[in-house]
Design a protein around this motif. Sequence first.
Motif, PDB file in Angstrom:
ATOM      1  N   ASP A   1     -47.508  -1.631 -47.079  1.00 31.23           N
ATOM      2  CA  ASP A   1     -46.719  -0.551 -46.480  1.00 31.23           C
ATOM      3  C   ASP A   1     -45.244  -0.652 -46.892  1.00 31.23           C
TER       4      ASP A   1
ATOM      5  N   LEU B   1     -41.185   1.944 -52.959  1.00 30.77           N
ATOM      6  CA  LEU B   1     -41.500   2.796 -54.095  1.00 30.77           C
ATOM      7  C   LEU B   1     -41.111   4.249 -53.826  1.00 30.77           C
ATOM      8  N   ASN B   2     -41.387   4.747 -52.628  1.00 35.25           N
ATOM      9  CA  ASN B   2     -41.011   6.117 -52.267  1.00 35.25           C
ATOM     10  C   ASN B   2     -39.497   6.292 -52.263  1.00 35.25           C
ATOM     11  N   THR B   3     -38.778   5.292 -51.783  1.00 34.58           N
ATOM     12  CA  THR B   3     -37.313   5.342 -51.780  1.00 34.58           C
ATOM     13  C   THR B   3     -36.772   5.373 -53.213  1.00 34.58           C
TER      14      THR B   3
ATOM     15  N   LYS C   1     -38.374   6.427 -55.837  1.00 34.08           N
ATOM     16  CA  LYS C   1     -38.765   7.720 -56.403  1.00 34.08           C
ATOM     17  C   LYS C   1     -37.789   8.807 -55.959  1.00 34.08           C
ATOM     18  N   ASP C   2     -37.442   8.820 -54.687  1.00 28.25           N
ATOM     19  CA  ASP C   2     -36.493   9.811 -54.169  1.00 28.25           C
ATOM     20  C   ASP C   2     -35.122   9.643 -54.822  1.00 28.25           C
TER      21      ASP C   2
ATOM     22  N   ASN D   1     -35.306  10.941 -58.402  1.00 29.28           N
ATOM     23  CA  ASN D   1     -35.309  12.413 -58.420  1.00 29.28           C
ATOM     24  C   ASN D   1     -33.924  12.976 -58.121  1.00 29.28           C
TER      25      ASN D   1
ATOM     26  N   SER E   1     -44.897   0.313 -50.501  1.00 29.45           N
ATOM     27  CA  SER E   1     -45.042   1.765 -50.623  1.00 29.45           C
ATOM     28  C   SER E   1     -43.760   2.478 -50.214  1.00 29.45           C
ATOM     29  N   GLN E   2     -43.127   2.024 -49.149  1.00 31.20           N
ATOM     30  CA  GLN E   2     -41.863   2.619 -48.706  1.00 31.20           C
ATOM     31  C   GLN E   2     -40.763   2.391 -49.751  1.00 31.20           C
TER      32      GLN E   2
END
Length: 121
Positions: free
Chosen positions: A20, A26-28, A30-31, A34, A23-24
Amino acid sequence: KVTWTLWDWNETKNEKQLIDIQSQTLNTQKDLFNQEIKLLLEKNISDIQKYQDLLEKDKEIIALRKNITLSSESQMVNGAITATEYLAEKNEELQAKLNLETHKIELVKAQIDYLTTKGKY
């Protein structure tokens, strides 16, 4: 001697928490990526607009410089100015033309940078 644990509840719970967190993270990332791409694209668009504006101004400057050069040529023929003064004006006209060509190249570079950032080149 062989030992075999059928189920280790704490280990599974810790692995799930680790997944978890990864994953967080990685999402951070990615954001953030972007957002950086969006800012870079906005800068590229701004650069493209800047060079388009410069091209328009360069064309106006060239037209004015041509008029000045023609006037200087007439003055030189009539003896009002020297050939050196005429050549100085002619050089200014040529420099304006070189600036136009330089800005054309910079515009193409800015357009390529935009397409590269967008992932289409």
